[in-house]
Design an enzyme around this catalytic site. Structure first.
Site, PDB file in Angstrom:
ATOM      1  N   HIS A 139       0.927  -1.185   0.415  1.00 40.78           N
ATOM      2  CA  HIS A 139       0.189  -0.407   0.231  1.00 40.78           C
ATOM      3  C   HIS A 139       0.865   0.851  -0.128  1.00 40.78           C
ATOM      4  O   HIS A 139       0.167   2.204   0.090  1.00 40.78           O
ATOM      5  CB  HIS A 139      -1.167  -0.132   0.947  1.00 40.78           C
ATOM      6  CG  HIS A 139      -2.075  -1.075   1.293  1.00 40.78           C
ATOM      7  ND1 HIS A 139      -3.180  -0.491   0.798  1.00 40.78           N
ATOM      8  CD2 HIS A 139      -1.714  -2.362   1.896  1.00 40.78           C
ATOM      9  CE1 HIS A 139      -3.910  -1.741   1.174  1.00 40.78           C
ATOM     10  NE2 HIS A 139      -3.538  -2.745   0.882  1.00 40.78           N
TER      11      HIS A 139
ATOM     12  N   LYS B  43      -7.779  13.578   4.630  1.00 38.19           N
ATOM     13  CA  LYS B  43      -7.259  12.659   4.156  1.00 38.19           C
ATOM     14  C   LYS B  43      -6.360  13.036   5.123  1.00 38.19           C
ATOM     15  O   LYS B  43      -5.679  14.057   6.376  1.00 38.19           O
ATOM     16  CB  LYS B  43      -6.567  12.935   3.387  1.00 38.19           C
ATOM     17  CG  LYS B  43      -5.880  14.227   2.653  1.00 38.19           C
ATOM     18  CD  LYS B  43      -4.971  14.380   0.808  1.00 38.19           C
ATOM     19  CE  LYS B  43      -6.479  14.105   0.194  1.00 38.19           C
ATOM     20  NZ  LYS B  43      -6.135  13.210  -0.930  1.00 38.19           N
ATOM     21  N   ARG B  44      -5.253  11.994   5.741  1.00 39.74           N
ATOM     22  CA  ARG B  44      -3.776  12.581   7.058  1.00 39.74           C
ATOM     23  C   ARG B  44      -3.116  13.547   6.687  1.00 39.74           C
ATOM     24  O   ARG B  44      -2.935  13.404   4.952  1.00 39.74           O
ATOM     25  CB  ARG B  44      -3.403  10.599   6.928  1.00 39.74           C
ATOM     26  CG  ARG B  44      -3.843   9.385   7.889  1.00 39.74           C
ATOM     27  CD  ARG B  44      -4.470   9.891   9.332  1.00 39.74           C
ATOM     28  NE  ARG B  44      -2.710  10.719   9.908  1.00 39.74           N
ATOM     29  CZ  ARG B  44      -2.760   8.980  10.643  1.00 39.74           C
ATOM     30  NH1 ARG B  44      -3.358   8.085  10.646  1.00 39.74           N
ATOM     31  NH2 ARG B  44      -1.803   9.036  11.607  1.00 39.74           N
TER      32      ARG B  44
ATOM     33  N   THR C 293      -8.396   6.699  -1.870  1.00 39.75           N
ATOM     34  CA  THR C 293      -9.452   6.218  -1.478  1.00 39.75           C
ATOM     35  C   THR C 293     -11.170   7.486  -1.402  1.00 39.75           C
ATOM     36  O   THR C 293     -11.871   7.479  -1.730  1.00 39.75           O
ATOM     37  CB  THR C 293      -9.361   4.935  -0.830  1.00 39.75           C
ATOM     38  OG1 THR C 293      -9.410   5.616   0.377  1.00 39.75           O
ATOM     39  CG2 THR C 293      -9.128   3.867  -1.313  1.00 39.75           C
TER      40      THR C 293
HETATM   41  C1  26W Z   1       4.769   0.794   9.143  1.00 42.31           C
HETATM   42  C2  26W Z   1       3.595   2.179   9.414  1.00 42.31           C
HETATM   43  C3  26W Z   1       2.373   2.544   8.389  1.00 42.31           C
HETATM   44  C4  26W Z   1       1.395   2.140   8.882  1.00 42.31           C
HETATM   45  C5  26W Z   1       0.379   2.034   7.783  1.00 42.31           C
HETATM   46  C6  26W Z   1       2.634   2.274   7.417  1.00 42.31           C
HETATM   47  C7  26W Z   1       1.765   2.495   6.479  1.00 42.31           C
HETATM   48  C8  26W Z   1       0.519   2.502   6.210  1.00 42.31           C
HETATM   49  C9  26W Z   1       0.102   2.605   5.403  1.00 42.31           C
HETATM   50  C10 26W Z   1       0.320   1.046   4.775  1.00 42.31           C
HETATM   51  C11 26W Z   1      -0.821   3.816   4.890  1.00 42.31           C
HETATM   52  C12 26W Z   1      -2.268   3.518   3.839  1.00 42.31           C
HETATM   53  O1  26W Z   1      -3.136   3.700   4.575  1.00 42.31           O
HETATM   54  N1  26W Z   1      -1.497   3.418   2.641  1.00 42.31           N
HETATM   55  C13 26W Z   1      -2.696   4.490   2.018  1.00 42.31           C
HETATM   56  O2  26W Z   1      -3.670   2.799   1.483  1.00 42.31           O
HETATM   57  C14 26W Z   1      -4.803   3.197   0.655  1.00 42.31           C
HETATM   58  C15 26W Z   1      -5.513   1.507   0.344  1.00 42.31           C
HETATM   59  O3  26W Z   1      -4.238   1.322  -0.473  1.00 42.31           O
HETATM   60  C16 26W Z   1      -4.358   4.186  -0.868  1.00 42.31           C
HETATM   61  O4  26W Z   1      -5.176   3.717  -1.068  1.00 42.31           O
HETATM   62  C17 26W Z   1      -3.064   5.255   0.116  1.00 42.31           C
HETATM   63  O5  26W Z   1      -2.654   5.749  -0.933  1.00 42.31           O
HETATM   64  C18 26W Z   1      -2.099   4.319   1.098  1.00 42.31           C
HETATM   65  O6  26W Z   1      -1.355   5.744   1.186  1.00 42.31           O
END
Ligand code: 26W
Length: 835
Positions: A376, A567-568, A675
Site C-alpha cells: 500500500h 485525509k491524513r 480512496t
Molecule cells: C508501519 C507504519 C505504517 C502504517 C500504515 C506504514 C504504512 C501504513 C499504510 C500502508 C498507510 C496507508 O494507509 N496507505 C494507503 O493505503 C490506501 C489503501 O490502499 C491507499 O489508497 C493510499 O494511497 C495509501 O497511502
C-alpha cells in the site's frame, strides 16, 4: 408416548427451529420495546438517547444473528475454499446505518422509531465510530469486507480489538492535541465474545531440538510467556442478500498461570499486576500511517494477530481433516494487508512443522501456495524492518524459520544470477549492517504467490522500482488491483437524497451494479434533471455547512465553491500546496485583483501522526491562515477557510456529499492509490489533481474535460529532483514570491515569531522531496480553471453528473471480483434460506 414425552418431543422440535424474526414495522416496534423495557430496564422517563440506541442495535442484531448462522451453515455445507483477510486495521466507522441499509430495514426502522416518538438521526449520532485504523489502508479493509459479503464470498476478516482506536483530535490554539479514544467505554453491542475459540500465543523463551517418535529432528519452543487471544466476532452484512460474514477481532488476556515465579515468592499483587503486560498487546492502535517506529510492542501486536488467526484456521482444519494438509492450499488463502501481518508467513510454517508434524518441504509448499501480499505504499520510510535482535528475543523460533527461508531463497537467486553478489545483498531478507534487520516486505514477497499494488501506476512503479529485483525473478507473481470504495456506505447511505433520485431516474439496483450509473450520462444534457441534481447538491452543502458551523465556528455559504481536502496530514499529500493557494487567493483579494471572483470555502481536515513534527506544524499553519482570513472584513464572503477537527469515517459521510471540488494533489508517484478521491467522485465532486495513484484512472474514466489536471508526472518528478532549484522558481513567479513573503513576514504568526520558518525552509530547499514550488504555478492555473468553470452553473453541473456517472469502476465490488478471479478463486455461496 405419554403426555410428558409428547410435550418433550414437541419442545425439542421447537428448540431446533426458531421462526424467522419479523421484518416489518410492528415486529421492530415490539422487539425494540421489549429490549428497552426488559433487557435495559428503561422507561419513557429515561432521557438518554444511548439506551434507545442500544435497544435498536439489539433489535437489528438479532436479525443479523439468524442470517449469520445461515451463512455459516452454507459455507460449512459447501465445504468450499475460504479467504482470510489479515489486517492490523479495520476502520469500520459506525455500524447502525449500515446494518439497517443492508437488512433492507432503513424505511421500516425509521417508521418504527417515529411510532415510538424518536428520531433515527439522534440515535445514529450517539454511536461511536469504530476507529480501528489510521486511514486509507484500514478503511479499504472495511470496504472490502462489505463487498465480499455482498458478493456472497466466503471471506473472514481477522484483526485486533484495540481498546483505544485512532486518537481523538482536538485543535487548541491552532494545534493538534491528542486524546485517547476509549470507544468501548459504553460497551460495543455489535460484538459477540467467543471465549470458546480462545487461542494461546507464545512469546520469548528459546528453542530445543529433539528426535520425535518417528525419529525425525523436531523443534520445541520452550520457556515461553504465553498470552491468550480471545475472539470477538462482528457481523458483516451483505447488501440485502441474507449473507452475514465475520470480522474476528482478537483481544489479549493473561493466562491464569502467569508469572508463577513471582507468585511463589509471595509477590501476589505483583504477579497479578503482571497481567497488565499481556493485556497491553491489544491496548492501543499505533497512530502512524507512513513511517514505521520500530517499537517492540508493535511487533508483538503483529505476531499476536498472525498467530491467533492462523491457529484458529488450522484448528478448524484439523477438526475435519486431522493432520492431513494435502488439500489445505486448495481450500484456504490468506491476504496480507501490507506487511503488518507478514509474520504469518513464518508462523504458518512453524505451526505446520512444530505442531502438526509436517517436514520443511511440505510446510513451505503449503505456505507459498496460500499467502498473497498487497502493498500500500511506495514511501521507503514506511517499509517495515525489524531488528534481528528483537526477533531473536521475542520470537526465536520465527527467526530460525525466516533465516531458513532466506538461505534457500538466496540459493535460488545465486542459481538465477551466478556470481551477482551485489544482487544477493540487495535481495536478502536480512539487511546487513551494525544492526541487522529483517525486511518484512521481502519476507512477504518471497513466500507469496501473488503480490499486488493498489492502482495501475503504483503497481507499475513497484515492478520498476521498489521490488524490481523480485519482479525480474518472478514477473508472474506481480499484479494490480485498483482500489475501490463500497457504494452502499459511500453513496446509498451517506447521500440518501441522491440515492432516491437515482432510483427515480436509472431505476433500482445500482447499489450492486454500479456501472449502471453510466445511465446518467445522457441525462446530463437534460435541463430539468440538472436542476434537480443541483437541488440535491445544495441540500448536501447545507448539511456540510451546518457541520462546519458547529465544529469550526466558521460560516460557509452554500452558494460558494466548496473546496475540500480531507485525509491524513502528510508532506507528500501536500496540504501545504493547498495552503499556499489559499494565501495566494487572499493576497489577490487584498491587492484588489478580485474581478469575476468565485466565492470559495476551503475545508481541510486530517490527523497528524503524534510524532510527525512537520505535519503538526502544517495543521498550525492552516489554522492560523484561517484565523486571519476569516476575521478580515475585506475578504468577507469571497473566501472562507476552516480546519475540521477529528476527521473520521462518520465525518466523511457528511463531507463527501457536500463537496464541489476534491483536492487530490500529492506529489506524483507518492500516493499509492487514494480512496477519498473515489468517494468524492461518486458523490458528484470534480477532482483537481495530479497524475498520481488512482487519479489517473479516475481521469481516464470521466474524461480529461471533467477533471482539473496539473503538475509534474511521476517521471518528471524524478527528473526534476536532480536539478531542483526552488529559489529560481520563486524568483521567476511574482505571485509565488508574494506568498512566500507573506509567510516569512510573520503575517500569520504575529504573536508567534519564527514558527513557520521550518515550513518556509522546506519549500525553499533544493532537497524538498515534495516539489511544492515546482507545482505551484500549474496548481494555481488549474484552480483558476476550476473557479471559472464553477461560475457556469450548467457546465459545472454536467461535469458533476458525469463524475458520478463514471464512478462505477471504483466500487469495491469490482475490486473484490478481480481479487477473486485472479487471486482467491472462491465460489460465491448464498446463505441458506431462512425457514
Ligand atoms: C508501519 C507504519 C505504517 C502504517 C500504515 C506504514 C504504512 C501504513 C499504510 C500502508 C498507510 C496507508 O494507509 N496507505 C494507503 O493505503 C490506501 C489503501 O490502499 C491507499 O489508497 C493510499 O494511497 C495509501 O497511502
Amino acid at each position: 408416548m405419554n403426555s410428558k414425552q409428547l410435550k418433550q418431543s414437541q419442545l425439542s422440535a421447537s428448540l431446533t427451529e426458531l421462526p424467522p424474526l419479523g421484518m416489518d414495522v410492528l415486529s421492530l416496534v415490539n422487539d425494540f420495546r421489549r429490549y428497552y423495557t426488559y433487557s435495559l430496564g428503561r422507561d419513557r422517563h429515561s432521557r438518554s438517547a444511548h439506551y434507545a440506541y442500544q435497544a435498536l442495535v439489539l433489535t437489528l442484531r438479532e436479525r443479523l444473528m439468524e442470517r449469520w448462522k445461515q451463512t455459516r451453515y452454507a459455507y460449512e455445507e459447501a465445504d468450499c475454499k475460504q479467504a482470510y483477510y489479515l489486517s492490523l486495521e479495520f476502520l469500520m466507522g459506525r455500524a447502525l446505518g449500515n446494518a439497517m441499509l443492508n437488512l433492507g430495514l432503513e424505511e421500516d426502522t425509521t417508521l418504527a422509531l417515529q411510532c415510538l416518538g424518536m428520531e433515527l438521526e439522534e440515535l445514529a449520532e450517539s454511536e461511536h465510530d469504530a476507529g480501528l485504523g489510521n486511514g486509507g489502508l484500514g478503511r479499504l479493509a472495511a470496504c472490502f469486507l462489505d463487498s465480499c459479503a455482498t458478493l456472497r464470498l466466503p471471506v473472514t476478516g481477522y484483526g485486533i480489538r484495540y481498546d483505544y482506536g485512532m486518537f481523538h483530535q482536538q485543535i487548541v490554539e491552532g494545534e493538534q492535541v491528542e486524546y485517547p479514544d476509549h470507544w468501548l467505554r459504553d460497551g460495543n453491542p455489535w460484538e459477540i465474545e467467543r471465549p470458546e475459540y480462545t487461542q494461546r500465543v507464545a512469546f520469548g523463551g528459546r528453542t530445543e531440538y529433539h528426535r520425535d517418535a518417528a525419529g525425525r529432528l523436531a523443534v520445541r519452543w520452550v520457556d515461553t510467556n504465553d498470552v491468550l487471544a480471545i475472539p470477538y466476532d462482528v457481523p458483516i452484512p451483505g447488501y440485502q442478500n441474507n449473507t452475514v460474514n465475520t470480522l474476528r477481532l482478537w483481544k489479549a488476556a493473561a493466562t491464569d498461570e502467569f508469572d508463577l515465579g513471582e507468585f511463589n515468592a509471595g509477590l501476589y499483587p505483583e504477579s497479578v499486576a503482571a497481567k497488565n503486560s499481556a493485556e497491553q498487546i491489544t491496548l492501543v492502535l499505533y497512530p502512524n500511517d507512513s513511517s514505521e517506529n520500530g517499537k517492540e510492542l508493535r511487533l508483538r501486536q503483529q505476531y499476536f494477530l498472525a498467530s491467533a488467526s492462523l491457529q484458529d484456521v488450522l484448528a478448524r482444519w484439523v477438526g475435519i481433516h486431522g493432520n492431513d494438509f494435502s488439500s489445505f492450499a486448495e481450500k484456504n488463502v490468506f491476504q496480507l494487508n501490507d506487511t503488518h501481518p507478514s509474520c504469518a508467513v513464518a508462523e504458518l510454517i512453524r505451526l505446520l512443522m512444530d505442531e502438526h508434524g509436517l517436514g520443511w518441504e511440505r510446510a513451505w509448499d503449503v505456505a507459498s501456495r496460500t499467502m498473497a501480499y498487497t502493498n500500500h505504499t511506495l514511501l521507503p520510510e514506511a517499509l517495515e524492518k525489524w531488528p534481528v535482535r528483537i526477533f531473536r528475543q521475542l520470537l526465536p523460533r520465527l527467526l530460525e524459520i525466516i533465516l531458513e527461508i532466506n538461505a534457500r531463497f538466496l540459493a535460488e537467486v545465486a542459481r538465477h544470477w551466478p556470481g551477482d553478489t551485489e544482487r544477493l545483498r540487495r535481495m536478502s531478507l536480512i539487511e546487513e549492517g551494525r544492526e541487522p534487520m529483517v525486511r518484512m516486505a521481502y519476507l512477504a514477497i518471497v513466500a507469496s504467490f501473488s503480490i499486488n499494488g493498489v492502482a495501475a501506476l503504483h503497481s507499475r512503479l513497484l515492478a520498476e522500482g521498489l521490488f524490481r529485483d523480485f519482479f525480474e525473478l518472478w514477473p508472474h507473481k506481480f499484479n494490480n488491483k485498483t482500489n475501490g470504495v463500497t457504494p452502499r456506505r459511500w453513496l446509498a447511505w451517506c447521500n440518501p437524497d441522491l440515492a432516491r433520485f437515482l432510483d427515480d431516474t436509472i431505476g433500482f439496483g445500482w447499489e450492486v451494479d454500479l456501472e449502471r450509473l453510466h445511465g446518467l450520462l445522457p441525462l446530463a444534457e437534460d435541463g430539468t434533471f440538472r436542476e434537480r441534481w443541483l437541488q440535491v447538491k445544495r441540500a448536501n452543502k447545507e448539511r456540510l455547512a451546518q457541520l462546519v458551523a458547529t465544529e469550526c465556528g466558521v460560516t460557509f455559504d452554500p452558494r460558494a465553491l466548496f473546496d475540500v481536502q480531507v485525509k491524513r496530514i502528510h508532506e507528500y499529500k501536500r496540504q501545504l500546496l493547498n495552503v499556499l493557494h489559499v494565501i495566494h487567493l487572499y493576497d489577490r483579494i487584498k491587492r484588489g485583483d478580485a474581478a469575476d471572483w468565485t466565492p470559495r470555502c476551503v475545508l481541510i481536515g486530517g490527523k497528524a501522526a503524534p510524532g510527525y513534527f512537520m505535519a503538526k506544524r502544517i495543521i498550525k499553519l492552516i489554522n492560523n491562515v484561517a484565523m486571519v482570513i476569516n476575521a478580515d472584513p475585506e475578504v468577507g464572503p469571497l473566501l472562507k477557510v476552516a480546519f475540521i477537527p477529528n476527521y473520521r469515517v462518520s465525518a466523511m459521510e457528511v463531507i463527501a456529499p457536500g463537496t464541489d471540488l476534491s483536492e487530490q494533489i500529492s506529489t506524483a508517484g507518492k500516493e499509492a492509490s487514494g480512496t477519498g478521491n473515489m468517494k468524492f467522485m461518486m458523490n458528484g465532486a470534480i477532482t483537481i489533481g495530479t497524475l498520481d495513484g488512482a487519479n489517473i484512472e479516475i481521469r481516464e474514466e470521466v474524461g480529461n474535460e471533467n477533471f482539473f489536471l496539473f503538475g509534474l508526472t511521476a517521471e518528471q518528478v524524478e527528473e526534476q529532483r536532480r536539478h531542483y532549484d526552488p529559489a529560481a522558481i520563486i524568483a521567476g513567479d511574482e505571485e509565488l514570491a508574494r506568498v512566500i513573503r507573506l509567510l516569512t513576514s510573520g503575517h500569520f504568526n504575529q504573536l508567534e515569531p519564527g514558527i513557520f520558518d521550518p515550513i518556509v525552509h522546506s519549500i525553499t530547499s533544493p532537497g524538498d522531496p515534495w516539489l511544492i514550488a515546482a507545482d505551484f504555478r500549474g496548481y494555481v492555473e488549474a484552480q483558476r480553471r476550476a473557479a471559472a468553470a464553477f461560475r457556469d452553473v450548467e457546465a459545472w453541473t454536467r461535469m458533476s453528473i458525469r463524475n458520478t456517472a463514471c464512478s462505477g469502476r471504483f466500487s469495491t465490488d469490482r475490486t473484490m471480483r478481480e481479487y477473486n478471479a485472479e487471486i482467491w478463486r472462491l465460489p460465491q455461496v448464498p446463505a441458506k434460506p431462512m425457514v
